[in-house]
Write a protein that holds these residues in place. Structure first.
Motif, PDB file in Angstrom:
ATOM      1  N   VAL A 218       0.837  -1.205   0.000  1.00 33.48           N
ATOM      2  CA  VAL A 218       0.000   0.000   0.000  1.00 33.48           C
ATOM      3  C   VAL A 218       0.870   1.253   0.000  1.00 33.48           C
ATOM      4  CG1 VAL A 218      -1.792   1.269   1.238  1.00 33.48           C
ATOM      5  CG2 VAL A 218      -1.858  -1.230   1.182  1.00 33.48           C
ATOM      6  N   VAL A 219       1.936   1.218   0.789  1.00 33.44           N
ATOM      7  CA  VAL A 219       2.847   2.367   0.817  1.00 33.44           C
ATOM      8  C   VAL A 219       3.398   2.625  -0.585  1.00 33.44           C
ATOM      9  CG1 VAL A 219       5.039   3.234   1.759  1.00 33.44           C
ATOM     10  CG2 VAL A 219       3.449   1.973   3.235  1.00 33.44           C
ATOM     11  N   ARG A 220       3.797   1.538  -1.219  1.00 32.13           N
ATOM     12  CA  ARG A 220       4.393   1.617  -2.547  1.00 32.13           C
ATOM     13  C   ARG A 220       3.412   2.153  -3.578  1.00 32.13           C
ATOM     14  NH1 ARG A 220       6.035  -4.026  -2.657  1.00 32.13           N
ATOM     15  NH2 ARG A 220       4.501  -4.195  -4.313  1.00 32.13           N
ATOM     16  N   GLU A 221       2.158   1.694  -3.474  1.00 35.08           N
ATOM     17  CA  GLU A 221       1.208   1.980  -4.546  1.00 35.08           C
ATOM     18  C   GLU A 221       0.347   3.209  -4.310  1.00 35.08           C
ATOM     19  OE1 GLU A 221      -0.820  -1.713  -5.094  1.00 35.08           O
ATOM     20  OE2 GLU A 221       0.946  -2.670  -6.015  1.00 35.08           O
ATOM     21  N   THR A 222       0.297   3.676  -3.071  1.00 37.63           N
ATOM     22  CA  THR A 222      -0.559   4.830  -2.790  1.00 37.63           C
ATOM     23  C   THR A 222       0.098   6.128  -3.231  1.00 37.63           C
ATOM     24  OG1 THR A 222      -1.498   3.684  -0.895  1.00 37.63           O
ATOM     25  CG2 THR A 222      -1.798   6.068  -0.967  1.00 37.63           C
ATOM     26  N   LEU A 223       1.395   6.225  -2.938  1.00 33.73           N
ATOM     27  CA  LEU A 223       2.094   7.475  -3.248  1.00 33.73           C
ATOM     28  C   LEU A 223       2.417   7.571  -4.734  1.00 33.73           C
ATOM     29  CD1 LEU A 223       4.662   7.399  -0.295  1.00 33.73           C
ATOM     30  CD2 LEU A 223       2.497   8.662  -0.369  1.00 33.73           C
ATOM     31  N   GLU A 224       2.522   8.791  -5.217  1.00 32.50           N
ATOM     32  CA  GLU A 224       3.074   9.021  -6.550  1.00 32.50           C
ATOM     33  C   GLU A 224       4.485   8.442  -6.553  1.00 32.50           C
ATOM     34  OE1 GLU A 224       1.933  10.625  -9.313  1.00 32.50           O
ATOM     35  OE2 GLU A 224      -0.039  10.634  -8.325  1.00 32.50           O
ATOM     36  N   PRO A 225       4.904   7.795  -7.661  1.00 30.64           N
ATOM     37  CA  PRO A 225       6.255   7.209  -7.686  1.00 30.64           C
ATOM     38  C   PRO A 225       7.349   8.195  -7.275  1.00 30.64           C
ATOM     39  CG  PRO A 225       5.021   6.548  -9.618  1.00 30.64           C
ATOM     40  CD  PRO A 225       4.145   7.511  -8.879  1.00 30.64           C
ATOM     41  N   SER A 226       7.220   9.432  -7.725  1.00 30.88           N
ATOM     42  CA  SER A 226       8.278  10.398  -7.400  1.00 30.88           C
ATOM     43  C   SER A 226       8.271  10.727  -5.909  1.00 30.88           C
ATOM     44  CB  SER A 226       8.085  11.679  -8.220  1.00 30.88           C
ATOM     45  OG  SER A 226       6.825  12.240  -7.904  1.00 30.88           O
ATOM     46  N   GLU A 227       7.071  10.754  -5.326  1.00 35.83           N
ATOM     47  CA  GLU A 227       6.953  11.067  -3.908  1.00 35.83           C
ATOM     48  C   GLU A 227       7.512   9.912  -3.063  1.00 35.83           C
ATOM     49  OE1 GLU A 227       6.512  13.723  -2.667  1.00 35.83           O
ATOM     50  OE2 GLU A 227       5.833  13.458  -0.594  1.00 35.83           O
ATOM     51  N   TYR A 228       7.158   8.698  -3.464  1.00 32.10           N
ATOM     52  CA  TYR A 228       7.690   7.496  -2.790  1.00 32.10           C
ATOM     53  C   TYR A 228       9.216   7.518  -2.831  1.00 32.10           C
ATOM     54  CZ  TYR A 228       8.397   2.416  -1.975  1.00 32.10           C
ATOM     55  OH  TYR A 228       8.792   1.186  -1.505  1.00 32.10           O
ATOM     56  N   ALA A 229       9.761   7.804  -4.004  1.00 27.40           N
ATOM     57  CA  ALA A 229      11.218   7.847  -4.161  1.00 27.40           C
ATOM     58  C   ALA A 229      11.830   8.920  -3.278  1.00 27.40           C
ATOM     59  CB  ALA A 229      11.576   8.093  -5.626  1.00 27.40           C
ATOM     60  N   ARG A 230      11.173  10.074  -3.231  1.00 24.34           N
ATOM     61  CA  ARG A 230      11.702  11.172  -2.425  1.00 24.34           C
ATOM     62  C   ARG A 230      11.758  10.797  -0.943  1.00 24.34           C
ATOM     63  NH1 ARG A 230      10.387  15.214   0.764  1.00 24.34           N
ATOM     64  NH2 ARG A 230       8.172  14.743   0.811  1.00 24.34           N
ATOM     65  N   LEU A 231      10.660  10.197  -0.444  1.00 22.85           N
ATOM     66  CA  LEU A 231      10.615   9.821   0.973  1.00 22.85           C
ATOM     67  C   LEU A 231      11.662   8.751   1.288  1.00 22.85           C
ATOM     68  CD1 LEU A 231       6.751   9.828   1.492  1.00 22.85           C
ATOM     69  CD2 LEU A 231       8.397  11.326   2.646  1.00 22.85           C
ATOM     70  N   LEU A 232      11.830   7.801   0.364  1.00 23.89           N
ATOM     71  CA  LEU A 232      12.837   6.758   0.578  1.00 23.89           C
ATOM     72  C   LEU A 232      14.241   7.361   0.620  1.00 23.89           C
ATOM     73  CD1 LEU A 232      11.650   3.825  -1.722  1.00 23.89           C
ATOM     74  CD2 LEU A 232      11.632   3.868   0.770  1.00 23.89           C
TER      75      LEU A 232
ATOM     76  N   ASP B 264      18.055  -2.091  -2.123  1.00 21.35           N
ATOM     77  CA  ASP B 264      17.243  -2.971  -2.979  1.00 21.35           C
ATOM     78  C   ASP B 264      15.946  -2.292  -3.402  1.00 21.35           C
ATOM     79  OD1 ASP B 264      18.965  -5.072  -3.091  1.00 21.35           O
ATOM     80  OD2 ASP B 264      18.072  -6.175  -1.413  1.00 21.35           O
ATOM     81  N   VAL B 265      15.271  -1.665  -2.420  1.00 15.41           N
ATOM     82  CA  VAL B 265      13.979  -1.041  -2.710  1.00 15.41           C
ATOM     83  C   VAL B 265      14.158   0.090  -3.720  1.00 15.41           C
ATOM     84  CG1 VAL B 265      12.025   0.216  -1.708  1.00 15.41           C
ATOM     85  CG2 VAL B 265      13.060  -1.663  -0.442  1.00 15.41           C
ATOM     86  N   LEU B 266      15.201   0.885  -3.525  1.00 17.54           N
ATOM     87  CA  LEU B 266      15.438   1.997  -4.452  1.00 17.54           C
ATOM     88  C   LEU B 266      15.804   1.485  -5.847  1.00 17.54           C
ATOM     89  CD1 LEU B 266      17.281   4.433  -2.021  1.00 17.54           C
ATOM     90  CD2 LEU B 266      15.204   4.960  -3.295  1.00 17.54           C
TER      91      LEU B 266
ATOM     92  N   ILE C 102      16.406   3.661  -8.939  1.00 13.61           N
ATOM     93  CA  ILE C 102      17.294   4.687  -8.395  1.00 13.61           C
ATOM     94  C   ILE C 102      18.558   4.047  -7.807  1.00 13.61           C
ATOM     95  CG2 ILE C 102      17.544   6.485  -6.622  1.00 13.61           C
ATOM     96  CD1 ILE C 102      14.513   6.929  -6.923  1.00 13.61           C
ATOM     97  N   GLU C 103      19.703   4.516  -8.265  1.00 23.76           N
ATOM     98  CA  GLU C 103      20.962   4.026  -7.711  1.00 23.76           C
ATOM     99  C   GLU C 103      21.330   4.875  -6.493  1.00 23.76           C
ATOM    100  OE1 GLU C 103      22.871   1.415  -8.659  1.00 23.76           O
ATOM    101  OE2 GLU C 103      21.422   0.867 -10.206  1.00 23.76           O
ATOM    102  N   THR C 104      21.856   4.232  -5.443  1.00 23.96           N
ATOM    103  CA  THR C 104      22.266   5.006  -4.280  1.00 23.96           C
ATOM    104  C   THR C 104      23.786   5.101  -4.247  1.00 23.96           C
ATOM    105  OG1 THR C 104      22.368   3.056  -2.899  1.00 23.96           O
ATOM    106  CG2 THR C 104      20.299   4.247  -2.943  1.00 23.96           C
ATOM    107  N   CYS C 105      24.253   6.036  -3.438  1.00 23.66           N
ATOM    108  CA  CYS C 105      25.696   6.191  -3.344  1.00 23.66           C
ATOM    109  C   CYS C 105      26.288   5.119  -2.432  1.00 23.66           C
ATOM    110  CB  CYS C 105      26.040   7.578  -2.830  1.00 23.66           C
ATOM    111  SG  CYS C 105      25.300   7.910  -1.225  1.00 23.66           S
ATOM    112  N   ILE C 106      25.416   4.433  -1.660  1.00 18.28           N
ATOM    113  CA  ILE C 106      25.911   3.406  -0.750  1.00 18.28           C
ATOM    114  C   ILE C 106      26.022   2.090  -1.497  1.00 18.28           C
ATOM    115  CG2 ILE C 106      25.389   2.080   1.334  1.00 18.28           C
ATOM    116  CD1 ILE C 106      26.095   4.918   1.984  1.00 18.28           C
TER     117      ILE C 106
END
Ligand SMILES: [Zn+2]
Lengths: 327, 254
Positions: B167-181, B215-217, B222-226
């Motif tokens: 639900v968390v994944r699908e409720t938010l706009e993809p960009s918003e989900y990405a931003r929060l993550l 993994d989630v990102l 989205i690639e992370t620096c870690i």
């Protein structure tokens, strides 16, 4: 701890300890209490099996005791003669007979009645109550399914709803609870995975779920080396069985540190009287003795007879059980 | 039914008092809880009042031992009963109860567990819009919690569930989900840095969650620096009890 003789399992002392319980029938120490007696005898015999000392108990006497716990009116086993039948004691009774290769000391009609007793305690949602008082717990799903498996009387009508129920007890963190919605607990993880293993349905779990289960289980090991049953709880020797058997069933046994756990279990031995306690320097009892030894057996230490994580009996006994699905 | 007529109120009240005394002494004995339900079901007073009083009682018992899972299970039964009798859901009140418990003790895993159960129900019943608001609030709440105690595993288990929740994944706009993550990600990195500067050691749980976040990102492109690999290699040394799990994950990644 420095004074303790680290690194050895005091096998001879543990055998003597278990033997002494059998001889002190009128003392408080004897097998805990009457309402757990048949379970206690199973724990004792199981420990002796792993210690290659099965003969310490008298086979004929024991079979007589077990048959004395069979309740003719219902078909289940009670914890002690003249008590009421319960699923937990029924599994112990069947296990004890199986360990002596004596299932056939029950008549065909007694076995039929026993099968009916077990099945009659299954609820609509696939769960089992322990007895007619209605306590529902994944523990009883395991005791019921394992009992039927040893009797080689599983059927899809019983198995399928039971599996559905078990899968509903899976939690967000990778553990299982005693019913849907209940918090994860390591003993419940064993009863749930054990049930799935008995009926050959572990593959109903996804790879992602199995990884989560493995993660939750390996986080049970605390810096002292022992395992706890839930986050932020103290370590306890009996979880050496509940956690390790579960890890073994999902093929991730080595996800904890064996040497550290071994040290913790050995530190819980009573060096004078034998027996193992829940934590170092506590009173020993037969329950923690068997599960401490079982943990060591699963890790392959101390030249113990290997124990089957599915049935909690040694492999030489469980190898003879016909595996479900039949045919 | 006949029972109800034959026995008077006094009997039921004294039975409740008696089982309460028993529970205080043996809070982990299942059948006492079970018997208490039976008493309440058959109580002469069939209004919602006795159940409401019972909820107060179980709150008191959970104050004494906040991890007693019989108590938590019992609480769920009582709440369900009150909901049936009044026709009103108590989801938000119960969620507030878990917040209260967690704020008292952030390591109360039983309360975190209960929170996942309640949130899943709320998500199932809410409209999308109010879910989005709840998810934002929850991101803020868990961020606060991990800053409060980054050592305890309870909050981290919760976080790994929450960020992967469907639900968390699908409720938010993809960009918003990405931003929060990503925001969560940088906060975890920050806590880890602070620990490193303060104690000379990285925080194991930060590393474990960074791997999950990675993994989630990646899943949303989205690639992370870690580097996941670097985290795992570090954990092999820093958390040797679970070394083989990390080795396993390293192999999986290749
Ligand atoms: Zn224990």
């Amino acid at each position: 701890m420095a004074s303790k003789e680290r690194g050895t399992l005091l096998k001879e002392k543990h055998v003597r300890y278990i033997e002494s319980l059998d001889k002190k029938q009128d003392t408080l120490e004897f097998w805990l209490t009457e309402h757990l007696r048949i379970n206690g005898v199973y724990w004792g015999l199981n420990a002796l099996c792993m210690l290659r000392s099965k003969d310490v108990f008298n086979r004929e006497d024991l079979i007589k005791f077990v048959l004395g716990c069979y309740v003719e009116s219902t078909g289940g086993f009670a914890a002690f003669p003249r008590h009421d039948a319960h699923l937990a004691s029924t599994l112990s009774g069947i296990q004890l007979l199986k360990m002596y290769d004596a299932i056939d000391s029950l008549s065909k009609s007694q076995i039929d009645k026993c099968v009916n007793f077990i099945k009659s305690n299954q609820m609509k949602d696939g769960s089992f109550q322990g007895d007619r008082f209605g306590e529902v717990d994944t523990r009883f799903v395991y005791t019921a399914i394992s009992s039927l498996s040893i009797l080689e009387r599983l059927t899809p009508e019983v198995v399928d709803p039971a599996v559905d129920f078990i899968l509903r007890c899976y939690n967000f963190d990778g553990g299982f609870g005693l019913c849907p919605g209940a918090e994860s607990h390591a003993a419940q993880v064993f009863t749930c995975l054990g049930t799935l293993a008995v009926v050959n349905r572990l593959q109903d779990l996804t790879k992602a779920q199995v990884d989560e289960i493995g993660w939750w289980l390996c986080e049970r090991q605390v810096p002292e080396g022992g395992l706890n049953g839930r986050p932020s709880k103290l370590p306890d020797v009996c979880y050496s069985w509940w956690v390790l058997s579960s890890l073994s069933l999902i093929d991730r046994l080595e996800w904890i540190d064996f040497e550290k756990l071994r040290g913790f279990i050995l530190d819980c031995q009573d060096e004078k009287r034998g027996g193992i306690s829940d934590r170092p320097d506590n009173e020993v009892d037969v329950f923690h003795t068997v599960f401490g030894i079982a943990g060591l057996s699963l890790m392959g230490f101390e030249d113990l007879v290997p124990i089957d994580p599915t049935y909690c009996m040694t492999y030489d006994i469980t190898n003879t059980i016909k595996k479900y699905p039949y045919n | 039914m006949q029972l109800k007529n034959e026995l008077d109120l006094l009997f039921w009240s004294s039975e409740l008092l008696f089982t309460l005394a028993q529970l205080r002494q043996f809070p982990k004995v299942y059948w006492i809880w079970n018997h208490r339900i039976w008493v309440l079901e058959n109580h002469l007073d069939s209004s919602v009042n006795i159940w409401k009083e019972e909820l107060v009682m179980v709150s008191k018992l959970l104050k004494i031992d906040a991890r007693n899972f019989h108590g938590w299970l019992y609480r769920r039964i009582i709440v369900r009963k009150i909901e049936q009798l009044t026709g009103e859901k108590k989801l938000f009140e119960e969620l507030a109860y878990t917040t209260e418990n967690i704020n008292n003790n952030i390591s109360n895993f039983s309360a975190w567990h209960q929170r996942t159960v309640l949130l899943s129900k709320i998500f199932g019943e809410n409209e999308n819009e109010s879910n989005a608001k709840m998810i934002h609030d929850e991101f803020a709440y868990i961020t606060n919690a991990m800053f409060t105690d980054a050592e305890d595993q309870s909050v981290w288990f919760y976080i790994k569930w929450f960020i992967k929740n469907k639900v968390v994944r699908e409720t938010l706009e993809p960009s918003e989900y990405a931003r929060l993550l990503q925001e969560l990600h940088s906060n975890v990195v920050m806590i880890n840095q602070d620990d490193l500067e303060f104690s000379g050691k990285e925080n194991n749980w930060c590393l474990k969650i960074l791997i999950v976040l990675d993994d989630v990102l990646k899943n949303i492109g989205i690639e992370t620096c870690i580097e996941k690999k670097k985290c795992l290699e570090q954990l092999i040394n820093a958390d040797p009890l679970r070394k083989n799990r990390y080795l396993c994950l390293l192999n999986d990644g290749q």
